[in-house]
Design a protein around this motif. Structure first.
Motif, PDB file in Angstrom:
ATOM      1  N   THR A   1       0.873  -1.156   0.000  1.00 54.13           N
ATOM      2  CA  THR A   1       0.000   0.000   0.000  1.00 54.13           C
ATOM      3  C   THR A   1       0.917   1.214   0.000  1.00 54.13           C
ATOM      4  O   THR A   1       1.770   1.358   0.878  1.00 54.13           O
ATOM      5  CB  THR A   1      -0.919   0.031   1.236  1.00 54.13           C
ATOM      6  OG1 THR A   1      -1.737  -1.142   1.232  1.00 54.13           O
ATOM      7  CG2 THR A   1      -1.797   1.262   1.230  1.00 54.13           C
ATOM      8  N   ALA A   2       0.772   2.059  -1.000  1.00 56.09           N
ATOM      9  CA  ALA A   2       1.631   3.224  -1.173  1.00 56.09           C
ATOM     10  C   ALA A   2       0.875   4.476  -0.751  1.00 56.09           C
ATOM     11  O   ALA A   2      -0.189   4.775  -1.289  1.00 56.09           O
ATOM     12  CB  ALA A   2       2.065   3.334  -2.626  1.00 56.09           C
ATOM     13  N   LEU A   3       1.423   5.209   0.213  1.00 59.25           N
ATOM     14  CA  LEU A   3       0.814   6.460   0.660  1.00 59.25           C
ATOM     15  C   LEU A   3       1.493   7.615  -0.065  1.00 59.25           C
ATOM     16  O   LEU A   3       2.697   7.831   0.074  1.00 59.25           O
ATOM     17  CB  LEU A   3       0.952   6.637   2.164  1.00 59.25           C
ATOM     18  CG  LEU A   3       0.464   7.961   2.750  1.00 59.25           C
ATOM     19  CD1 LEU A   3      -1.002   8.204   2.407  1.00 59.25           C
ATOM     20  CD2 LEU A   3       0.679   7.997   4.253  1.00 59.25           C
ATOM     21  N   ALA A   4       0.714   8.319  -0.875  1.00 59.88           N
ATOM     22  CA  ALA A   4       1.196   9.497  -1.585  1.00 59.88           C
ATOM     23  C   ALA A   4       0.487  10.715  -1.002  1.00 59.88           C
ATOM     24  O   ALA A   4      -0.707  10.660  -0.701  1.00 59.88           O
ATOM     25  CB  ALA A   4       0.879   9.372  -3.078  1.00 59.88           C
ATOM     26  N   GLN A   5       1.224  11.781  -0.842  1.00 57.45           N
ATOM     27  CA  GLN A   5       0.620  12.982  -0.278  1.00 57.45           C
ATOM     28  C   GLN A   5      -0.414  13.539  -1.244  1.00 57.45           C
ATOM     29  O   GLN A   5      -0.156  13.675  -2.448  1.00 57.45           O
ATOM     30  CB  GLN A   5       1.666  14.043   0.018  1.00 57.45           C
ATOM     31  CG  GLN A   5       1.084  15.235   0.738  1.00 57.45           C
ATOM     32  CD  GLN A   5       2.141  16.192   1.222  1.00 57.45           C
ATOM     33  OE1 GLN A   5       3.297  16.104   0.832  1.00 57.45           O
ATOM     34  NE2 GLN A   5       1.749  17.113   2.070  1.00 57.45           N
ATOM     35  N   TYR A   6      -1.602  13.851  -0.703  1.00 53.04           N
ATOM     36  CA  TYR A   6      -2.670  14.392  -1.528  1.00 53.04           C
ATOM     37  C   TYR A   6      -2.240  15.731  -2.127  1.00 53.04           C
ATOM     38  O   TYR A   6      -1.606  16.544  -1.474  1.00 53.04           O
ATOM     39  CB  TYR A   6      -3.955  14.600  -0.718  1.00 53.04           C
ATOM     40  CG  TYR A   6      -4.988  15.359  -1.508  1.00 53.04           C
ATOM     41  CD1 TYR A   6      -5.734  14.711  -2.482  1.00 53.04           C
ATOM     42  CD2 TYR A   6      -5.171  16.711  -1.334  1.00 53.04           C
ATOM     43  CE1 TYR A   6      -6.658  15.395  -3.249  1.00 53.04           C
ATOM     44  CE2 TYR A   6      -6.096  17.412  -2.095  1.00 53.04           C
ATOM     45  CZ  TYR A   6      -6.834  16.752  -3.050  1.00 53.04           C
ATOM     46  OH  TYR A   6      -7.732  17.433  -3.808  1.00 53.04           O
ATOM     47  N   ASN A   7      -2.601  15.949  -3.389  1.00 53.48           N
ATOM     48  CA  ASN A   7      -2.423  17.261  -4.011  1.00 53.48           C
ATOM     49  C   ASN A   7      -3.585  17.483  -4.976  1.00 53.48           C
ATOM     50  O   ASN A   7      -4.233  16.546  -5.416  1.00 53.48           O
ATOM     51  CB  ASN A   7      -1.067  17.372  -4.721  1.00 53.48           C
ATOM     52  CG  ASN A   7      -0.903  16.358  -5.825  1.00 53.48           C
ATOM     53  OD1 ASN A   7      -1.561  16.432  -6.850  1.00 53.48           O
ATOM     54  ND2 ASN A   7      -0.036  15.374  -5.604  1.00 53.48           N
ATOM     55  N   SER A   8      -3.830  18.721  -5.305  1.00 52.46           N
ATOM     56  CA  SER A   8      -4.995  19.063  -6.132  1.00 52.46           C
ATOM     57  C   SER A   8      -4.855  18.600  -7.582  1.00 52.46           C
ATOM     58  O   SER A   8      -5.821  18.634  -8.333  1.00 52.46           O
ATOM     59  CB  SER A   8      -5.239  20.573  -6.095  1.00 52.46           C
ATOM     60  OG  SER A   8      -4.107  21.271  -6.590  1.00 52.46           O
ATOM     61  N   PHE A   9      -3.663  18.164  -7.994  1.00 53.33           N
ATOM     62  CA  PHE A   9      -3.462  17.669  -9.354  1.00 53.33           C
ATOM     63  C   PHE A   9      -3.707  16.163  -9.458  1.00 53.33           C
ATOM     64  O   PHE A   9      -3.612  15.589 -10.529  1.00 53.33           O
ATOM     65  CB  PHE A   9      -2.039  17.971  -9.836  1.00 53.33           C
ATOM     66  CG  PHE A   9      -1.714  19.428  -9.805  1.00 53.33           C
ATOM     67  CD1 PHE A   9      -2.299  20.312 -10.695  1.00 53.33           C
ATOM     68  CD2 PHE A   9      -0.827  19.921  -8.873  1.00 53.33           C
ATOM     69  CE1 PHE A   9      -1.991  21.657 -10.673  1.00 53.33           C
ATOM     70  CE2 PHE A   9      -0.512  21.266  -8.834  1.00 53.33           C
ATOM     71  CZ  PHE A   9      -1.095  22.142  -9.729  1.00 53.33           C
ATOM     72  N   ASN A  10      -3.985  15.511  -8.315  1.00 50.28           N
ATOM     73  CA  ASN A  10      -4.157  14.061  -8.257  1.00 50.28           C
ATOM     74  C   ASN A  10      -2.947  13.334  -8.850  1.00 50.28           C
ATOM     75  O   ASN A  10      -3.071  12.325  -9.517  1.00 50.28           O
ATOM     76  CB  ASN A  10      -5.449  13.617  -8.944  1.00 50.28           C
ATOM     77  CG  ASN A  10      -5.869  12.234  -8.494  1.00 50.28           C
ATOM     78  OD1 ASN A  10      -5.565  11.816  -7.376  1.00 50.28           O
ATOM     79  ND2 ASN A  10      -6.549  11.502  -9.345  1.00 50.28           N
TER      80      ASN A  10
END
Length: 75
Positions: A33-42
């Motif tokens: 499971t990879a956690l990527a920081q949310y950003n408005s560009f998805n």
């Protein structure tokens, strides 16, 4: 360490090191499971560079600083 079939959470998976760590763990047979920081560009950062990798892991967007989110993610 035997990783085949183990569940692994990688924080910072959207970065250079995290994305390569995800690749290595998958090659060892881990369920990642990879956690990527949310950003408005998805955008998933460096994970976007390897579309084949997307089929082999679960990507979750969020913020590691959100305690409730992290508790739910690790349950």
């Amino acid at each position: 360490m035997e990783l085949n079939g183990k569940s692994v959470l990688v924080t910072g998976a959207d970065g250079f090191i995290g994305s390569h760590l995800c690749e290595s763990l998958i090659q060892e047979g881990a369920k990642v499971t990879a956690l990527a920081q949310y950003n408005s560009f998805n955008s998933w950062g460096w994970l976007d560079e390897n579309p084949e990798l997307h089929k082999q892991l679960t990507v979750v967007t969020g913020d590691i600083r959100d305690g409730e989110f992290c508790r739910n993610l690790t349950e």
